[in-house]
Design an enzyme around this catalytic site. Structure first.
Site, PDB file in Angstrom:
ATOM      1  N   MET A   1     -11.369  -5.479   5.984  1.00 20.49           N
ATOM      2  CA  MET A   1     -10.501  -4.599   6.763  1.00 20.49           C
ATOM      3  C   MET A   1     -10.177  -5.262   8.098  1.00 20.49           C
ATOM      4  O   MET A   1     -11.069  -5.662   8.842  1.00 20.49           O
ATOM      5  CB  MET A   1     -11.179  -3.246   7.006  1.00 20.49           C
ATOM      6  CG  MET A   1     -11.375  -2.402   5.760  1.00 20.49           C
ATOM      7  SD  MET A   1      -9.818  -2.034   4.887  1.00 20.49           S
ATOM      8  CE  MET A   1      -8.889  -1.169   6.167  1.00 20.49           C
TER       9      MET A   1
ATOM     10  N   MET B   1     -12.343   4.970   0.126  1.00 23.12           N
ATOM     11  CA  MET B   1     -12.914   5.183   1.455  1.00 23.12           C
ATOM     12  C   MET B   1     -13.467   6.599   1.490  1.00 23.12           C
ATOM     13  O   MET B   1     -12.781   7.543   1.898  1.00 23.12           O
ATOM     14  CB  MET B   1     -11.843   4.982   2.528  1.00 23.12           C
ATOM     15  CG  MET B   1     -11.435   3.537   2.711  1.00 23.12           C
ATOM     16  SD  MET B   1      -9.969   3.329   3.752  1.00 23.12           S
ATOM     17  CE  MET B   1      -8.696   3.467   2.500  1.00 23.12           C
TER      18      MET B   1
ATOM     19  N   MET C   1      -8.889   8.342   0.602  1.00 23.63           N
ATOM     20  CA  MET C   1      -9.620   8.740   1.811  1.00 23.63           C
ATOM     21  C   MET C   1     -10.067  10.188   1.690  1.00 23.63           C
ATOM     22  O   MET C   1      -9.296  11.048   1.271  1.00 23.63           O
ATOM     23  CB  MET C   1      -8.734   8.565   3.048  1.00 23.63           C
ATOM     24  CG  MET C   1      -8.171   7.176   3.222  1.00 23.63           C
ATOM     25  SD  MET C   1      -7.174   7.058   4.727  1.00 23.63           S
ATOM     26  CE  MET C   1      -6.478   5.420   4.546  1.00 23.63           C
TER      27      MET C   1
ATOM     28  N   HIS D   1      -1.470  -1.197  -4.188  1.00 25.50           N
ATOM     29  CA  HIS D   1      -2.709  -0.845  -3.489  1.00 25.50           C
ATOM     30  C   HIS D   1      -2.724   0.657  -3.196  1.00 25.50           C
ATOM     31  O   HIS D   1      -1.759   1.194  -2.643  1.00 25.50           O
ATOM     32  CB  HIS D   1      -2.804  -1.628  -2.176  1.00 25.50           C
ATOM     33  CG  HIS D   1      -4.113  -1.482  -1.463  1.00 25.50           C
ATOM     34  ND1 HIS D   1      -5.233  -2.219  -1.799  1.00 25.50           N
ATOM     35  CD2 HIS D   1      -4.475  -0.677  -0.438  1.00 25.50           C
ATOM     36  CE1 HIS D   1      -6.228  -1.885  -0.999  1.00 25.50           C
ATOM     37  NE2 HIS D   1      -5.800  -0.945  -0.159  1.00 25.50           N
TER      38      HIS D   1
ATOM     39  N   GLY E   1       1.379  -2.378   4.135  1.00 22.57           N
ATOM     40  CA  GLY E   1       1.875  -1.019   3.934  1.00 22.57           C
ATOM     41  C   GLY E   1       3.071  -0.710   4.796  1.00 22.57           C
ATOM     42  O   GLY E   1       4.216  -0.698   4.336  1.00 22.57           O
TER      43      GLY E   1
ATOM     44  N   ASP F   1      -6.569  -6.248   4.665  1.00 20.93           N
ATOM     45  CA  ASP F   1      -5.803  -5.001   4.746  1.00 20.93           C
ATOM     46  C   ASP F   1      -5.781  -4.514   6.178  1.00 20.93           C
ATOM     47  O   ASP F   1      -6.826  -4.219   6.765  1.00 20.93           O
ATOM     48  CB  ASP F   1      -6.457  -3.953   3.834  1.00 20.93           C
ATOM     49  CG  ASP F   1      -5.698  -2.628   3.815  1.00 20.93           C
ATOM     50  OD1 ASP F   1      -4.651  -2.520   4.475  1.00 20.93           O
ATOM     51  OD2 ASP F   1      -6.175  -1.700   3.135  1.00 20.93           O
ATOM     52  N   GLY F   2      -4.559  -4.414   6.735  1.00 22.45           N
ATOM     53  CA  GLY F   2      -4.408  -3.840   8.061  1.00 22.45           C
ATOM     54  C   GLY F   2      -3.587  -4.716   8.990  1.00 22.45           C
ATOM     55  O   GLY F   2      -4.006  -5.826   9.334  1.00 22.45           O
ATOM     56  N   GLY F   3      -2.414  -4.254   9.355  1.00 20.81           N
ATOM     57  CA  GLY F   3      -1.588  -4.991  10.302  1.00 20.81           C
ATOM     58  C   GLY F   3      -0.970  -6.253   9.731  1.00 20.81           C
ATOM     59  O   GLY F   3      -0.572  -7.148  10.481  1.00 20.81           O
TER      60      GLY F   3
ATOM     61  N   ASP G   1      -4.942   3.688  -1.409  1.00 16.94           N
ATOM     62  CA  ASP G   1      -6.029   4.038  -0.502  1.00 16.94           C
ATOM     63  C   ASP G   1      -6.487   5.464  -0.748  1.00 16.94           C
ATOM     64  O   ASP G   1      -5.706   6.414  -0.614  1.00 16.94           O
ATOM     65  CB  ASP G   1      -5.571   3.891   0.950  1.00 16.94           C
ATOM     66  CG  ASP G   1      -5.388   2.437   1.354  1.00 16.94           C
ATOM     67  OD1 ASP G   1      -6.322   1.660   1.148  1.00 16.94           O
ATOM     68  OD2 ASP G   1      -4.306   2.095   1.870  1.00 16.94           O
TER      69      ASP G   1
ATOM     70  N   SER H   1       0.825  -1.206   0.000  1.00 18.33           N
ATOM     71  CA  SER H   1       0.000   0.000   0.000  1.00 18.33           C
ATOM     72  C   SER H   1       0.856   1.253   0.000  1.00 18.33           C
ATOM     73  O   SER H   1       1.681   1.454   0.904  1.00 18.33           O
ATOM     74  CB  SER H   1      -0.910   0.013   1.228  1.00 18.33           C
ATOM     75  OG  SER H   1      -1.572   1.258   1.340  1.00 18.33           O
TER      76      SER H   1
ATOM     77  N   GLY I   1      -8.417   4.249   7.929  1.00 23.42           N
ATOM     78  CA  GLY I   1      -8.089   5.654   8.115  1.00 23.42           C
ATOM     79  C   GLY I   1      -6.610   5.922   8.270  1.00 23.42           C
ATOM     80  O   GLY I   1      -6.112   6.930   7.788  1.00 23.42           O
ATOM     81  N   PHE I   2      -5.912   5.014   8.947  1.00 21.45           N
ATOM     82  CA  PHE I   2      -4.495   5.264   9.216  1.00 21.45           C
ATOM     83  C   PHE I   2      -3.681   3.983   9.083  1.00 21.45           C
ATOM     84  O   PHE I   2      -4.177   2.885   9.362  1.00 21.45           O
ATOM     85  CB  PHE I   2      -4.301   5.845  10.622  1.00 21.45           C
ATOM     86  CG  PHE I   2      -4.906   7.205  10.797  1.00 21.45           C
ATOM     87  CD1 PHE I   2      -4.224   8.347  10.390  1.00 21.45           C
ATOM     88  CD2 PHE I   2      -6.176   7.338  11.332  1.00 21.45           C
ATOM     89  CE1 PHE I   2      -4.795   9.606  10.542  1.00 21.45           C
ATOM     90  CE2 PHE I   2      -6.753   8.592  11.487  1.00 21.45           C
ATOM     91  CZ  PHE I   2      -6.059   9.725  11.087  1.00 21.45           C
TER      92      PHE I   2
ATOM     93  N   HIS J   1      -8.737   1.419  -3.542  1.00 19.59           N
ATOM     94  CA  HIS J   1      -9.678   1.238  -2.430  1.00 19.59           C
ATOM     95  C   HIS J   1     -10.254   2.601  -2.056  1.00 19.59           C
ATOM     96  O   HIS J   1      -9.548   3.455  -1.526  1.00 19.59           O
ATOM     97  CB  HIS J   1      -8.920   0.604  -1.252  1.00 19.59           C
ATOM     98  CG  HIS J   1      -9.708   0.491   0.004  1.00 19.59           C
ATOM     99  ND1 HIS J   1      -9.104   0.308   1.229  1.00 19.59           N
ATOM    100  CD2 HIS J   1     -11.049   0.521   0.248  1.00 19.59           C
ATOM    101  CE1 HIS J   1     -10.023   0.235   2.162  1.00 19.59           C
ATOM    102  NE2 HIS J   1     -11.210   0.371   1.601  1.00 19.59           N
TER     103      HIS J   1
END
Length: 243
Positions: free
Chosen positions: A151, A82, A50, A46, A211, A189-191, A48, A22, A156-157, A80
């Site tokens: 997600m 958002m 936002m 990827h 990311g 996506d995330g962590g 993002d 990302s 958001g972050f 993606h």
């Protein structure tokens, strides 16, 4: 670019998963250089998007996607969105060169129409679920999508901690896909990092978005290879996965 009519799971070939770094975590003053530093280890890129309303952050617009398409004409750009009123953003990202557009089911009242519009424009449609949104919400339209993005952090972050409870949704999606003869990919996506990559793929994830783990490291290419090596090199069948 890969033909948008190619069946989604064919995109993986014989590989157990696709890696989608990302650019949210890339150096904002040198995104192209950050991608080049991956040394070809990325399967997808990827992006993002936002709007500062649907999520508490403001990032990129179609100009970045257009620039990425110009610099990397053969790249698979996984975009993606958002944003509130996701319907209003479709045309600009289709025209900028996205390969796939994922929209949040929570961000539109007309998800069937949105997915139909994306498909009709020759772009792959995806649907995204926030951590607290159940799979049942999207079951009526799973036959319309090429990808479901789960997600595993609150959007958001970057650099948030992985929420393990979302793995139940991944397994539920894979069971539903098999039972109904569907072909969509499951993305998370995330962590995501080298410590949980194998667990995620074993649970049924086809695409891993990473990311901070990649672009926050001193050597992004080496970290991408480390994530790949953390997963068994032998392709797994769905029967072998822990569903």
């Amino acid at each position: 670019m890969i033909d948008a009519t190619t069946p989604p799971r064919k995109l993986k070939g014989a590989h157990p998963f696709l890696l989608a770094p990302s650019v949210l975590s890339a150096d904002p003053l040198a995104i192209g250089t950050s991608i080049d530093n991956l040394e070809g280890e990325a399967d997808w890129i990827h992006v993002d998007i936002m709007d500062g309303h649907f999520v508490p952050n403001l990032t990129y617009g179609p100009a970045l996607v257009k620039a990425l398409r110009r610099r990397y004409p053969d790249a698979f750009l996984d975009v993606h969105i958002m944003a509130e009123r996701a319907d209003d953003f479709l045309d600009m990202f289709v025209e900028s060169g996205a390969s796939l557009l994922s929209v949040h089911v929570e961000a539109t009242h007309h998800i069937h129409k949105v997915l139909q519009t994306i498909r009709n424009r020759g772009i792959r449609p995806g649907i995204t679920l926030n951590p607290g949104t159940p799979v049942q919400t999207i079951e009526p339209i799973l036959n319309m999508v090429d990808l479901v993005l789960v997600m595993s952090v609150n959007p958001g972050f970057a650099a948030q901690k992985f929420i393990p409870e979302v793995l139940a949704k991944v397994k539920e999606l894979v069971r539903y896909r098999t039972a109904n003869g569907l072909d969509f990919l499951v993305e998370i996506d995330g962590g995501v990092d080298a410590n949980n990559a194998k667990m995620l793929v074993t649970s049924g994830c086809d695409v891993l978005v990473a990311g901070n783990a990649i672009f926050g490291s001193e050597n992004p290419a080496e970290m991408a290879r480390k994530i790949k090596n953390a997963v068994s090199t032998q392709p797994q069948t769905f029967a072998q996965r822990e569903l």
